[in-house]
Design a protein around this motif. Structure first.
Motif, PDB file in Angstrom:
ATOM      1  N   ASN A 198       0.829  -1.203   0.000  1.00  0.00           N
ATOM      2  CA  ASN A 198       0.000   0.000   0.000  1.00  0.00           C
ATOM      3  C   ASN A 198       0.867   1.258   0.000  1.00  0.00           C
ATOM      4  N   ARG A 199       1.989   1.212   0.677  1.00  0.00           N
ATOM      5  CA  ARG A 199       2.927   2.339   0.625  1.00  0.00           C
ATOM      6  C   ARG A 199       3.471   2.517  -0.789  1.00  0.00           C
ATOM      7  N   ILE A 200       3.797   1.401  -1.425  1.00  0.00           N
ATOM      8  CA  ILE A 200       4.340   1.469  -2.788  1.00  0.00           C
ATOM      9  C   ILE A 200       3.305   2.046  -3.748  1.00  0.00           C
ATOM     10  N   GLN A 201       2.027   1.781  -3.487  1.00  0.00           N
ATOM     11  CA  GLN A 201       0.988   2.341  -4.353  1.00  0.00           C
ATOM     12  C   GLN A 201       0.904   3.861  -4.228  1.00  0.00           C
ATOM     13  N   GLY A 202       1.472   4.424  -3.167  1.00  0.00           N
ATOM     14  CA  GLY A 202       1.531   5.878  -3.027  1.00  0.00           C
ATOM     15  C   GLY A 202       2.754   6.491  -3.686  1.00  0.00           C
ATOM     16  N   LEU A 203       3.640   5.647  -4.177  1.00  0.00           N
ATOM     17  CA  LEU A 203       4.908   6.104  -4.743  1.00  0.00           C
ATOM     18  C   LEU A 203       4.747   7.067  -5.923  1.00  0.00           C
ATOM     19  N   PRO A 204       3.884   6.760  -6.907  1.00  0.00           N
ATOM     20  CA  PRO A 204       3.765   7.688  -8.044  1.00  0.00           C
ATOM     21  C   PRO A 204       3.396   9.100  -7.599  1.00  0.00           C
ATOM     22  N   ASN A 205       2.509   9.204  -6.624  1.00  0.00           N
ATOM     23  CA  ASN A 205       2.097  10.525  -6.169  1.00  0.00           C
ATOM     24  C   ASN A 205       3.253  11.275  -5.526  1.00  0.00           C
ATOM     25  N   GLU A 206       4.070  10.575  -4.760  1.00  0.00           N
ATOM     26  CA  GLU A 206       5.210  11.229  -4.112  1.00  0.00           C
ATOM     27  C   GLU A 206       6.192  11.752  -5.153  1.00  0.00           C
ATOM     28  N   LEU A 207       6.436  10.967  -6.199  1.00  0.00           N
ATOM     29  CA  LEU A 207       7.349  11.409  -7.253  1.00  0.00           C
ATOM     30  C   LEU A 207       6.756  12.552  -8.063  1.00  0.00           C
ATOM     31  N   ILE A 208       5.444  12.521  -8.273  1.00  0.00           N
ATOM     32  CA  ILE A 208       4.787  13.628  -8.970  1.00  0.00           C
ATOM     33  C   ILE A 208       4.964  14.929  -8.184  1.00  0.00           C
TER      34      ILE A 208
END
Length: 444
Positions: A309-319
């Protein structure tokens, strides 16, 4: 690796023009966590430098003997890296500076020529792309192992029924074959996205220098071939724009794969609970409670779920880090490493523990004998009435009334589902064919 480490007490920065030193606090802040992750890039920095040196000799920017001397030192460094003997110098600004410093220490003026026609901008971009391509290969291999377990479990337990749910309400009959097979097929599409991502990343940015090319007559096709890139990023401005974009694309692919693993882990936690009791694991794969001796907790799967679930938040953090940047290089992009690299590690660890644990799963037989699943066969009985000539709507009303009047009965031992992808026709061979096709492209 004492023979190859810098002899400087404090390594001079490669951009430093005099003996004026940067404030220590500024240096600490700007270097940040770079050195913590640069050991991953050391191998690729050397490989990129070898390809670059050979190309410089081919176009006449350095002599052949100089290229041979540079490559010899770089191959020595590469050997130490592969043996695990190479150490990041904590006084270095980054791995690129350290390797260039080694060349200068070893070769003097010849070592200084390695940076001709390149910048640290295209250097680190090349390193990251090569690293990500290798990580994609490792993730693909782990996903392949997980897929094979799911497929084998689906085939082994294809006739063992379990309840299917909609809205978490008992709905229609399913099977362990369908359940395992569903996640196997999910991995097919996860790899399709990973393959598309690899195709985009697998383009050579080397030679774009600081993002505006060079007046030197370099041959970018040569380094593309030597580094085994599929093709190159032609436009030098766009080549630099792929920094951050490559990381976001891979983050999206990893988040989709992580979504599959998270959902599977949630199912396992649900099915392992006493209220469902569809599966079990040997006690060595669960944990106990400090005060409740009856507990067998699915900690492995809860942690996989949380990590994924943390990894699924990864794209948003990079954006959030990269989205408000104009073209050209910006130091903000340094942070993409500390966001993405640990997530890659975490996803691989999740795959590894699932591969280790799942072969030990035990499925329960005769689950649907329980009275509470009696009405799960209502649609089966409706369909039988339709086959005997009733309209679906009339059959629906009839069976609904039987349920309300508590006279509904159905013998589920003779379920007959034959269409593609259903209980009696899992299409595992077709799913495996699709998986192998994309896996082979990724590993090819």
């Amino acid at each position: 690796m004492r023979t190859l480490r810098s002899k400087y007490k404090k390594m001079k920065k490669i951009w430093q023009k005099d003996n004026t030193t940067t404030n220590d606090l500024v240096t600490k802040f700007t270097v940040g966590k770079d050195l913590d992750f640069d050991d991953r890039l050391a191998k690729y920095d050397v490989l990129g430098s070898i390809a670059h040196a050979k190309m410089l000799a081919e176009v006449g920017l350095i002599r052949l003997d100089e290229e041979q001397d540079i490559v010899a030192v770089l191959e020595e460094v590469l050997s130490e890296i592969e043996k695990g003997n190479f150490e990041i110098d904590k006084t270095a600004e980054d791995i690129h500076s350290q390797i260039e410093t080694i060349l200068i220490e070893k070769l003097g003026e010849t070592g200084k020529k390695i940076h001709t026609a390149r910048s640290r901008n295209d250097q680190v971009l090349t390193d990251i792309k090569l690293y990500l391509i290798d990580e994609i290969r490792e993730i693909t291999e782990l996903t392949d192992s997980f897929f094979q377990i799911l497929k084998d479990k689906a085939n082994l337990h294809k006739d063992v029924l379990l309840p299917g749910y909609t809205h978490l309400q008992v709905a229609m009959p399913s099977s362990f074959g369908l359940w395992f097979g569903a996640y196997a097929e999910s991995l097919v599409e996860d790899l399709e996205l990973l393959f598309a991502t690899k195709n985009i990343i697998n383009k050579n940015p080397l030679g774009s220098a600081a993002g505006y090319g060079s007046s030197f007559p370099i041959d970018r096709e040569s380094t593309t071939y030597k580094l085994d890139f599929r093709t190159l990023n032609y436009n030098v401005v766009y080549a630099q724009m792929t920094r951050g974009k490559s990381e976001k694309l891979l983050a999206n692919s990893l988040s989709v794969l992580a979504g599959t693993l998270s959902k599977f882990s949630y199912d396992v936690c649900l099915y392992l609970s006493q209220n469902f009791d569809f599966i079990s694991f040997p006690k060595e794969f669960t944990t106990g409670s400090s005060i409740m001796p009856h507990k067998k907790n699915p900690d492995i799967f809860e942690l996989v779920r949380a990590r994924c679930n943390r990894i699924q938040g990864l794209p948003n953090e990079l954006i959030l880090v990269t989205n408000n940047l104009p073209s050209g290089y910006h130091r903000d992009l340094q942070l993409t490493k500390e966001i993405l690299f640990p997530a890659i590690d975490s996803l691989k660890e999740c795959l590894e523990i699932l591969i280790y644990t799942l072969p030990n799963i035990e499925v329960k037989d005769n689950i649907l004998d329980d009275e509470k699943y009696k009405y799960i066969f209502s649609v089966e009985k409706i369909n039988e009435e339709v086959k005997n000539g009733k309209s679906f709507r009339d059959a629906y009303i009839q069976i609904g009334q039987e349920i309300e009047n508590d006279v509904f009965e159905y013998d589920y031992k003779e379920l007959n589902h034959s269409h593609q992808g259903s209980l009696g026709n899992l299409c595992l061979d077709e799913i495996e064919y699709q998986f192998n096709k994309v896996r082979d492209k990724l590993l090819g």
